[in-house]
Design an enzyme around this catalytic site. Structure first.
Site, PDB file in Angstrom:
ATOM      1  N   SER A   1      15.168  33.619   7.094  1.00  0.00           N
ATOM      2  CA  SER A   1      14.281  34.621   7.650  1.00  0.00           C
ATOM      3  C   SER A   1      12.832  34.179   7.791  1.00  0.00           C
ATOM      4  O   SER A   1      12.041  34.834   8.475  1.00  0.00           O
ATOM      5  CB  SER A   1      14.321  35.885   6.775  1.00  0.00           C
ATOM      6  OG  SER A   1      13.873  35.602   5.458  1.00  0.00           O
TER       7      SER A   1
ATOM      8  N   SER B   1      16.659  31.174   3.474  1.00  0.00           N
ATOM      9  CA  SER B   1      15.535  31.641   4.296  1.00  0.00           C
ATOM     10  C   SER B   1      14.308  30.735   4.278  1.00  0.00           C
ATOM     11  O   SER B   1      13.399  30.922   5.074  1.00  0.00           O
ATOM     12  CB  SER B   1      15.131  33.058   3.888  1.00  0.00           C
ATOM     13  OG  SER B   1      16.090  33.988   4.324  1.00  0.00           O
TER      14      SER B   1
ATOM     15  N   LYS C   1       4.197  34.557   4.811  1.00  0.00           N
ATOM     16  CA  LYS C   1       5.212  35.404   5.435  1.00  0.00           C
ATOM     17  C   LYS C   1       4.840  36.882   5.314  1.00  0.00           C
ATOM     18  O   LYS C   1       4.256  37.309   4.305  1.00  0.00           O
ATOM     19  CB  LYS C   1       6.553  35.118   4.762  1.00  0.00           C
ATOM     20  CG  LYS C   1       7.786  35.700   5.425  1.00  0.00           C
ATOM     21  CD  LYS C   1       9.017  35.174   4.683  1.00  0.00           C
ATOM     22  CE  LYS C   1      10.318  35.738   5.212  1.00  0.00           C
ATOM     23  NZ  LYS C   1      11.487  35.225   4.444  1.00  0.00           N
TER      24      LYS C   1
END
Length: 539
Positions: free
Chosen positions: A206, A230, A125
Site C-alpha cells: 500500500s 506494503s 505515508k
C-alpha cells in the site's frame, strides 16, 4: 554513488523550473486505434539520485540551504508528480515546509545540528499522524478533515533529527485493506498512483506513493508502512530498496492501524545506506506502543555501522528449492543473483518452507480482520475525523458510493466489522496458527540449516493498472516475514520487461544489522538500481 559536481546556490537562484525538466513528447505512435506517446520523458533534475551524505555535506558546508533544497523538491513535485508524467505519488504538500527549512538553516548557522537528517526533505505515508496543517486520511474520503492533534511517535523522531517533511504520499486506500478486488496505489482521496518506469503499470502498495516518490526523485527518502508486503512490494516494483523492520523496532503509535501483530513503519530509499540512516532515526522505545519494549538492547541509533562490503563472505543463505514460477526471465534474474551471492563468498542452501507458510494465509487474514476493527475503532475514537467507528466509515462510503467506491467496493471493511472482540476463541486460534505458527516454521528452518538469511525474488514485475478487475500479481515473498513479524529487506535485483524486480533477504527477530550488511554487500556488487524512464506504455 558518484555524483556530478553539486549545483551552486547561484545556479539554484537563477535557473528556472523548466531547466530542471524538459518534456520530449513529440512523436505519436498508432497501434490499432490505440494512440500513445512513446517518446522518452527527458529528465534533467539536478538532484537526481542524490544521497543523504551528499546533501548533508553541502548543507553543512554552506553550498546549499535546506530552504533551497525544499524548494527544488517542491518544484519537482509540481513538474513530475502533478503534470508531466503525472505520477500522483504525493497526496498533499506541506505548506509549512519552507518555513521549517528556514529554521533548520538558522540552526546550522548557529552550529546546532540535530541529527543525520538535519535539513533533509523527506516524504511520509498518509496514514501517519502529523500535528500540522496536513491531513491524515489513509486515502479515504471518509477521513477528509482529520488533522491530528499530536505527531506520531516516529514523526517526533524525524523532527528531532531535523528532517523536513515536505508532503504525504498517496497509498492504497486503508493501506489496501478495503477490498479484495482493489487496484494498488488507488485511493478515493488521492486517485491512482503510477509506476514511473512504465506509467500504465501498477506501483504496488500500500505504500505506493512512498515507493514512487523515492524512485522518481521527488524526495531523498520516504517512510512507508507494512502489514504484509506494503513496504517491500512497492520498493521492489519501483526499483528502490525498502526495510520492513522487526515488529517492535519502530513505534506504531499515531499510525492508522491494521494489525497490532504485524504493522510496522519502515524506510524506503534508493540506497541501502540511506535506508539504514533513516532506520536509525525511526527506531526506539515508545511508552504508547508497549511492543517496542522488546527492542531494548536490540536496536541501534546508527545502522550504517553494519554496512560491510564483505558481509556476504561466509554467510549461509537459504533459497526455496521450488522454482519461483515458470517465467524464464525471472528465473534467470534469480540465478544471476545467486551467482553474485556465491562470488561474494556466500553458501547457498536449498530449503523447503514456503508451502507450509502459504497454508497459513487464511488464518493470517482472519487475524487482520479482527485486529483492524479493534485498532481502527480505537484510533477513530480519539481522532479528529468526522467518522468515529469502522461502521461509520462503511456507512459514509455507502452514502457516497459514486465518489468513494467508483471501481471496487468495501467487502474487507464489511467482513472486518462483523468480527467480535479480541477475546474470541476464533481470533486466538487464528493468531496462534498464523503468527506463532509462522515463527515456529521459520525458526526451525533457520536453526536446522544454520542460516543467516533467506533470499528470493520479492515480487514479479508490476502488473498493469486495472481499475475494473483489480490487481493481478504473480509470485510474492512477503508473507513469511510479515506473518511472523520478522525483518525483511528488498534491494533492486534487475529488470524484466523493462520493469524492476526486487531481491529479498529476511531473517529472524532483530536481525536487521546482519540483513543490512548482506543487502549492502549485494547492492554494491550488483549495482542494479536504474532510474525510471517514465515510459507511457508497455506495448
Amino acid at each position: 554513488m558518484k555524483r556530478r559536481t553539486f549545483l551552486t546556490r547561484t545556479t539554484i537562484a537563477t535557473v528556472g523550473l523548466s531547466s530542471f525538466l524538459i518534456s520530449g513528447f513529440s512523436s505519436i505512435s498508432k497501434s490499432k486505434g490505440n494512440e500513445y506517446d512513446e517518446s522518452p520523458f527527458l529528465d534533467f533534475f539536478e538532484l537526481e539520485e542524490v544521497t543523504i551524505d551528499i546533501l548533508r555535506e553541502n548543507l553543512l558546508s554552506g553550498k546549499i540551504t535546506s530552504e533551497e533544497l525544499v524548494q527544488l523538491y517542491l518544484n519537482r513535485i509540481v513538474t513530475i508528480d502533478k503534470s508531466g508524467p503525472t505520477l500522483n505519488a504525493i497526496i498533499e504538500v506541506n505548506s509549512e515546509a519552507l518555513a521549517l527549512a528556514k529554521v533548520m538553516d538558522a540552526e546550522i548557522k548557529a552550529g546546532k545540528i540535530r541529527g543525520p537528517l538535519h535539513g533533509i526533505p523527506i516524504v511520509i505515508k498518509d496514514n501517519i499522524d502529523t500535528a500540522d496543517k496536513m491531513q491524515t486520511t489513509a486515502g479515504s474520503l471518509a477521513m477528509v478533515g482529520n488533522i491530528a492533534s499530536n505527531d506520531a511517535f516516529i514523526v517526533k523522531k524525524l523532527r528531532e533529527a531535523g528532517a523536513i517533511i515536505i508532503g504525504k504520499s498517496n497509498l492504497s486506500e486503508w493501506a489496501n485493506f478495503r477490498s479484495t478486488q482493489s487496484c494498488s496505489g488507488w485511493s478515493s482521496r488521492g486517485g491512482q498512483t503510477k509506476n514511473p518506469y512504465i506509467l500504465d503499470h501498477n506501483p504496488c502498495g500500500s505504500s505506493a506513493g512512498s515507493g514512487v516518490a523515492v524512485a522518481a526523485n521527488l524526495c531523498v527518502v520516504a517512510v512507508g508502512t507494512e502489514t504484509d508486503g506494503s513496504v517491500v512490494c512497492p520498493a521492489s516494483v519501483n526499483g528502490v530498496m525498502g526495510i520492513k523492520p522487526t515488529v517492535g523496532l519502530v513505534s506504531r503509535s499515531g499510525i492508522i492501524p491494521i494489525s497490532k501483530t504485524q504493522d510496522t513503519a519502515g524506510p524506503m530509499a534508493r540506497t541501502v545506506k540511506d535506508a539504514a540512516i533513516l532506520l536509525g532515526v525511526l527506531s526506539g522505545t515508545d511508552v504508547a506502543d508497549p511492543i517496542t519494549n522488546e527492542s531494548k538492547g536490540k536496536s541501534f541509533t546508527d545502522y550504517t555501522q553494519f554496512l560491510d562490503l564483505d558481509a556476504l563472505n561466509g554467510k549461509r543463505i537459504g533459497i526455496e528449492k521450488k522454482p519461483q514460477g515458470n517465467n524464464q526471465y525471472i528465473n534467470a534474474l534469480l540465478e544471476n543473483a545467486i551467482n553474485v551471492l556465491k562470488k561474494k563468498g556466500a553458501t547457498i542452501i536449498e530449503i523447503d518452507y514456503l508451502d507450509k507458510i502459504d497454508a497459513l494465509g487464511k488464518a493470517e487474514f482472519e487475524v487482520l480482520e479482527y485486529e483492524f476493527k479493534d485498532g481502527l475503532n480505537h484510533y477513530l475514537s480519539t481522532a479528529n475525523a468526522k467518522v468515529k467507528t469502522l461502521k461509520e466509515v462503511i456507512d459514509f462510503n455507502n452514502a457516497n458510493e459514486d465518489k468513494a467506491m467508483p471501481y471496487f467496493k468495501q467487502e474487507t471493511l464489511e467482513s472486518s466489522n462483523l468480527k467480535l472482540g479480541l477475546n474470541e476463541k476464533s481470533y486466538k486460534d487464528a493468531l496462534d496458527k498464523s503468527h506463532e505458527g509462522s515463527k515456529k516454521i521459520l525458526d526451525s528452518v533457520f536453526s536446522k540449516n544454520q542460516l543467516d538469511a533467506i533470499c528470493g525474488i520479492t515480487m514479479g514485475p508490476a502488473c498493469s493498472i486495472d481499475m475494473i478487475y483489480g490487481d493481478r500479481w504473480g509470485y510474492s515473498l512477503t508473507m513469511p516475514a510479515a506473518a511472523s513479524g520478522y525483518p525483511h529487506i528488498t534491494v533492486p535485483g534487475g529488470k524484466v520487461y523493462d520493469l524492476p524486480v526486487g531481491l529479498s533477504f529476511f531473517g529472524t527477530a532483530y536481525s536487521e544489522p546482519k540483513l543490512i550488511g548482506i543487502a549492502y554487500a549485494y547492492e554494491q556488487a550488483s549495482e542494479n538500481r536504474v532510474k525510471p524512464e517514465f515510459k507511457k506504455s508497455f506495448l
